[in-house]
Design a protein around this motif. Sequence first.
Motif, PDB file in Angstrom:
ATOM      1  N   ILE C  30       0.836  -1.206   0.000  1.00  0.00           N
ATOM      2  CA  ILE C  30       0.000   0.000   0.000  1.00  0.00           C
ATOM      3  C   ILE C  30       0.870   1.254   0.000  1.00  0.00           C
ATOM      4  O   ILE C  30       0.617   2.218  -0.723  1.00  0.00           O
ATOM      5  N   ILE C 283      -8.917  -6.592  21.099  1.00  0.00           N
ATOM      6  CA  ILE C 283      -9.223  -7.867  20.453  1.00  0.00           C
ATOM      7  C   ILE C 283      -8.022  -8.325  19.632  1.00  0.00           C
ATOM      8  O   ILE C 283      -7.602  -9.481  19.701  1.00  0.00           O
ATOM      9  N   LEU C 287      -5.737 -11.639  20.257  1.00  0.00           N
ATOM     10  CA  LEU C 287      -5.523 -12.629  19.210  1.00  0.00           C
ATOM     11  C   LEU C 287      -4.037 -12.856  18.965  1.00  0.00           C
ATOM     12  O   LEU C 287      -3.576 -13.980  18.823  1.00  0.00           O
ATOM     13  N   GLU C 322      -2.639   6.975   9.445  1.00  0.00           N
ATOM     14  CA  GLU C 322      -3.648   5.915   9.535  1.00  0.00           C
ATOM     15  C   GLU C 322      -3.160   4.598   8.962  1.00  0.00           C
ATOM     16  O   GLU C 322      -3.832   3.576   9.072  1.00  0.00           O
ATOM     17  N   ILE C 323      -1.956   4.613   8.360  1.00  0.00           N
ATOM     18  CA  ILE C 323      -1.386   3.354   7.890  1.00  0.00           C
ATOM     19  C   ILE C 323      -1.380   2.338   9.032  1.00  0.00           C
ATOM     20  O   ILE C 323      -1.539   1.137   8.826  1.00  0.00           O
ATOM     21  N   VAL C 325      -3.633   1.959  11.463  1.00  0.00           N
ATOM     22  CA  VAL C 325      -4.958   1.347  11.615  1.00  0.00           C
ATOM     23  C   VAL C 325      -5.207   0.369  10.478  1.00  0.00           C
ATOM     24  O   VAL C 325      -5.782  -0.704  10.674  1.00  0.00           O
ATOM     25  N   VAL C 326      -4.738   0.746   9.279  1.00  0.00           N
ATOM     26  CA  VAL C 326      -4.853  -0.167   8.145  1.00  0.00           C
ATOM     27  C   VAL C 326      -4.135  -1.475   8.457  1.00  0.00           C
ATOM     28  O   VAL C 326      -4.673  -2.571   8.258  1.00  0.00           O
ATOM     29  N   GLN C 328      -3.472  -2.732  11.363  1.00  0.00           N
ATOM     30  CA  GLN C 328      -4.222  -3.483  12.372  1.00  0.00           C
ATOM     31  C   GLN C 328      -5.367  -4.260  11.738  1.00  0.00           C
ATOM     32  O   GLN C 328      -5.597  -5.432  12.048  1.00  0.00           O
ATOM     33  N   GLY C 329      -6.099  -3.603  10.856  1.00  0.00           N
ATOM     34  CA  GLY C 329      -7.233  -4.270  10.206  1.00  0.00           C
ATOM     35  C   GLY C 329      -6.791  -5.470   9.393  1.00  0.00           C
ATOM     36  O   GLY C 329      -7.382  -6.555   9.496  1.00  0.00           O
ATOM     37  N   ILE C 330      -5.730  -5.288   8.615  1.00  0.00           N
ATOM     38  CA  ILE C 330      -5.257  -6.402   7.792  1.00  0.00           C
ATOM     39  C   ILE C 330      -4.757  -7.536   8.681  1.00  0.00           C
ATOM     40  O   ILE C 330      -5.020  -8.718   8.426  1.00  0.00           O
ATOM     41  N   VAL C 332      -5.824  -8.317  11.669  1.00  0.00           N
ATOM     42  CA  VAL C 332      -6.966  -9.042  12.239  1.00  0.00           C
ATOM     43  C   VAL C 332      -7.580  -9.975  11.195  1.00  0.00           C
ATOM     44  O   VAL C 332      -7.928 -11.117  11.481  1.00  0.00           O
ATOM     45  N   LEU C 333      -7.656  -9.496   9.951  1.00  0.00           N
ATOM     46  CA  LEU C 333      -8.178 -10.354   8.885  1.00  0.00           C
ATOM     47  C   LEU C 333      -7.313 -11.603   8.704  1.00  0.00           C
ATOM     48  O   LEU C 333      -7.813 -12.713   8.591  1.00  0.00           O
ATOM     49  N   ALA C 336      -7.619 -14.037  11.632  1.00  0.00           N
ATOM     50  CA  ALA C 336      -8.901 -14.745  11.619  1.00  0.00           C
ATOM     51  C   ALA C 336      -8.791 -15.986  10.742  1.00  0.00           C
ATOM     52  O   ALA C 336      -9.252 -17.062  11.104  1.00  0.00           O
ATOM     53  N   CYS C 337      -8.170 -15.838   9.592  1.00  0.00           N
ATOM     54  CA  CYS C 337      -8.034 -16.974   8.695  1.00  0.00           C
ATOM     55  C   CYS C 337      -7.053 -17.981   9.255  1.00  0.00           C
ATOM     56  O   CYS C 337      -7.312 -19.165   9.287  1.00  0.00           O
TER      57      CYS C 337
END
Lengths: 296, 510, 370
Positions: C30, C283, C287, C322-323, C325-326, C328-330, C332-333, C336-337
């Motif tokens: 990114i 969370i 994880l 905000e990179i 937060v990005v 963090q989101g990736i 968590v995704l 999860a997998c």
Amino acid sequence: MGDSGVALFFMTLLVSTLRKATPLILASLGGFFSEKSGVVNIALEGIMLFGAFVGAVVAQTTQNPWLGVLAAAGVGGAVAAIHATASIWFRANQIVSGLGVNLLAVGATIFLCEVYTGGQRSFMLSVSEKLPRWGPFLPLVYIALLMVPVVYLMVYRTRQGLRLRAVGEHPEAARTMGVDVQMTRFWAVVISGVLAGVAGSFLPFFAGSFAKNMTNGLGYIALGALIFGRWTPWGALAASLLFGSADALQEMLQGRGGVPSQFFQMVPYVLTMVALAGIVGRAIPPRALGIPLRKE
Amino acid sequence: MTEPSTTNPTALAVEMRRVTKQFPGVLANDCINLQVAYGEIHAIIGENGAGKSTLMSVLSGLLKADEGEVLLKGHPVRGRPHLVSRRGLGMVYQHFMLVPNFTVAENVILGNEPGDRVHLDLRAAEEAVRRLGQDYGLNLDPAARIEDLSVGEQQRVEILKVLYRGSDVIVLDEPTQVLTLQEKNELFETLRCLVRDGRTIIFITHHLEEVMALSDRVTVLRRGRVVASLAIQDTDIATLAQLMVGREIGPGEKRTGDVTGDVVLEVSDLTAVSERGLQALDGVSFGVRGGEILGLAGVEGNGQRELVETLTGLRIPSGGEIRIGDQSTHGWSPRQFLEAGVAVIPENRRVRGVVEPFTIAENLVLGRHWKRPFSKGWVLDLGAMEAEAKSLISDFGIVPPDPEILVRTLSGGNQQRVVVARELAKKPVVLIAAHPTRGLDIAGRQFAHSCLLRERSLGAAILLVSSDLEEILDLGDRIAVIFEGRITGILPREEASEGKLGLLMVGARR
Amino acid sequence: MKDLSIRRIVRELGQALLPLALALAVGAVIILAIGENPLTVFGLMLRGSFGSLRRLSGTLQEASPMIFTGVSVALAFRAGLFNIGAEGQLLIGGFAAAWAGFALTGLPGPLHVVFCVVAAAAAGLVWGLIPGILKARLGVHEVINTIMLNYVALSLTNFLVGHPYFKEPGQIPQTRDIAASSVLPRFEFLYAHAKVNAGLWVALAVMVAVGYLLARTRYGFEIKAVGYNPEASEAAGISKSRVIWTTMGLSGAIAGLAGAEQVLGVFRCFVSPFPFGYGFVGIAVALLARNNPLAVLPAALIFGALTSGAQEVDVHSGTPREITVVLQGIFVLFIACEFVLRRKRRVGETEGGPKAGGKGREEEGRGEDG
């Protein structure tokens, strides 16, 4: 207030309610698709945010609001496909995956907004005036209302709809009948994302600007509307209107004393919990909601 | 385009050659050969765990055989349920594969809907289902919801599903398990009608009288192997029973000594309701003395599970009384039953028996973990837990002998040893053993039996629930039979024979 | 313990760190896409989070609330519960701490702090008990309820902050300042006005206490048993419903402490809007720590560093902050997998209802025993 004052108040309330309810209706219909197929979709919130941002950017850049809506639909479907892929093929915990999408949405929209604007976390939308008005509303309102029967027919009156419902209730049974459970779920989640993306794109048009984190829980309220509406399209419509009216009242009564606006804000959340707890008739989710298919 | 199979001139509906299927720790199917001719009703019998369901899953393509070959109408089957079904195989599963809030018609047409590519023509579907039902005497309202139907009606929907797809080889997995006598007769009538119509039926059961009444041929499975395949006129119930149960196990330990203890577990007029809201226990009464084994025989699903659950506090009885010693257990929690000295070897050890991600040591103290020496106040004494585990591991021969190993990694037999060790270590006053040898090999079986006999000699009152008559006859001092939630008879061991028990098991009152 | 072999540690680390590495890789793409150099950005992140005493202090300060929320979420996971409500519990706890901070005066310093901390825990407890009791008594899944309660908490605290009894006179929406006696002291020994405050000690103490609770106590044993296999636990005389509501309450109380840390140590009043996101990051922290309380510390440090390093990125590069937060989101995704990929499938296993909290089942979590 005289009689005409009361009438005016209710007219304003009605118009405002419909406006507030529009994104909720579409997003909860999206949630309906996904959850009916057995995939929990708390990613609605993040998908809406993506839709809001991309819709605003494309509309602003091309100076064509309809292209913005279209782009929001596309990005919504794409983001939902991430959630679907994780939950269906990688058997991810659907809640964790949804949270990941939501977190990503918050970060990515601000990130991209700063890149787009050169450091700003919001921008004005000059294009929103280009949207036609049909009566008191933007066309989007009518689209949302029209989608309710459309979704109803899709899910209850088509072959694919029958399969979708079967997959959400009893995936093993559907599988023994030759239904491709995973693909059915995948497309259901993608459609869910398309609807939520479009729902999100309405927000900057109504507001005339994009601002960071502008969904602010609206996706969760849409999920709540779906639950409060007992996982049916008409129920979701009714619940969206109810929640929309709470929001509209909140705005109209702000600064007038009486009930503080924050209590109106709580209404959707509290009602959703009440519906789940079964205090007034229990909401029954699809039986296989959140359970991945086990192939052995 | 069905070309006749070159290797099989007589063209069988189903043929299996040397089919072998192994699960971790279990050889479910061991080199099975099976031949089913067109137009016959072929029964496959065997005890629980004999490998019947696995075999049928292999046939339907849900499971892939490790070795061997499966031919359906001369065509090889290779783990593709879709294609197998298109070739004309229809499965009626033991646990119905029906969407509960769908209508009959919706369930029948699912995956094979009439109408154009998009539109769902429910009216045509209902009409087709109604016509199909009339043809075969399966009368059902196509617009009725599954959840409003009786079990027998639901089964008819399953059969309609199969017929709707034009299947001509139909497999029914334990179809009578859940039916009333009336429904059972209706089912048999339907099946005969289907065969007259040129279809082939494979019928899985462990009820011998059904086999004799219905089938043309019977194949007997025992512990994963075919032990016989006979024409029905060449055999009788007694032969089949013996083939099914087998007698190849060497003489295990037998009971010795008379029962002299007082009644410790007393159940009177006990009633309970199942999850479905049906009367699962209907006035059950019996008593078990200290130092006695009461065998409870019966076809599965006649209330045994509910009985075990009420006796351990996991299910609240709707009426009647359970007394342990001189205490009434009214309103007791599972913990109170435990504290009163009730131990249980549960039916499904992975669900109720062990916590698989826990270690052997943790599992061995589960249910006693709040007591000294394992807990001192709020704090666990890991040393005491480990010491206890080590001693139980060596007493009960748990392999591997390491308290810190996760139970998840143990074989089924060793998991069962963990459960047995833990329950016996409680020094139970009352021991309830539900199918304690299910899925175990011969060594495991003999081990479990000797454990039960040892507890008996130590004075515990033992209720042995089993569908394995041999086990019950070997161990029981007295034998009770349960049928449809009622005790149909209690015989002393000396008076009990397989024949007598068999009659009681189908409801003949004594 | 034998279970803690080197191989096992390596495996656990790999399973936790692989999604992190993948997230960084996607993040790098990114950054490249917007025409920046990922190495420069990551370098700035590192410098911004560990490059000096001041920056390290900022990282520790960011990590402190994450330790609380991470432990809170991890504890609930161990009982098979998914607490998405740490966010709301934090808000309610923070508000309670602020109230106790300005309303009670005349108490000696340490006692006042203790009182405020207890108030925060109690408020968080109540907010956790609501979904806990709904689950234990009515079987309502906790996920939706905790999400909804986050927003109820937000509206409720917004309302209370505006109420004349609580509000600091003036334009800024915040409560009155807490009394000096209730302030959690900052680490002035590091340098003047260091950001990190004594709340970090509380966080570490809570973390160790929860580790001990799970590893060594009867109650912890029962929490894990219910989380792994509720049916077998019931059969073993453990009250499933009691474990559920108490654990959810305890989890809420711990998240409430994060609010106290923010109020007593950072803002010295309850501000509106209150910092948002520590509950959700909790969370991710849980994880990453694979629900092992002691592993929450390094996990929180990683996420704390991401957040505090963002400042540097913002100032010294063209990459928006905000990179993080990005990322963090990736992350968590990916996590999860990832956790399902290694899950053992079992033949004939029956599934109960939706097991959102099933994460807890994957854990052996005996690391703390060593």
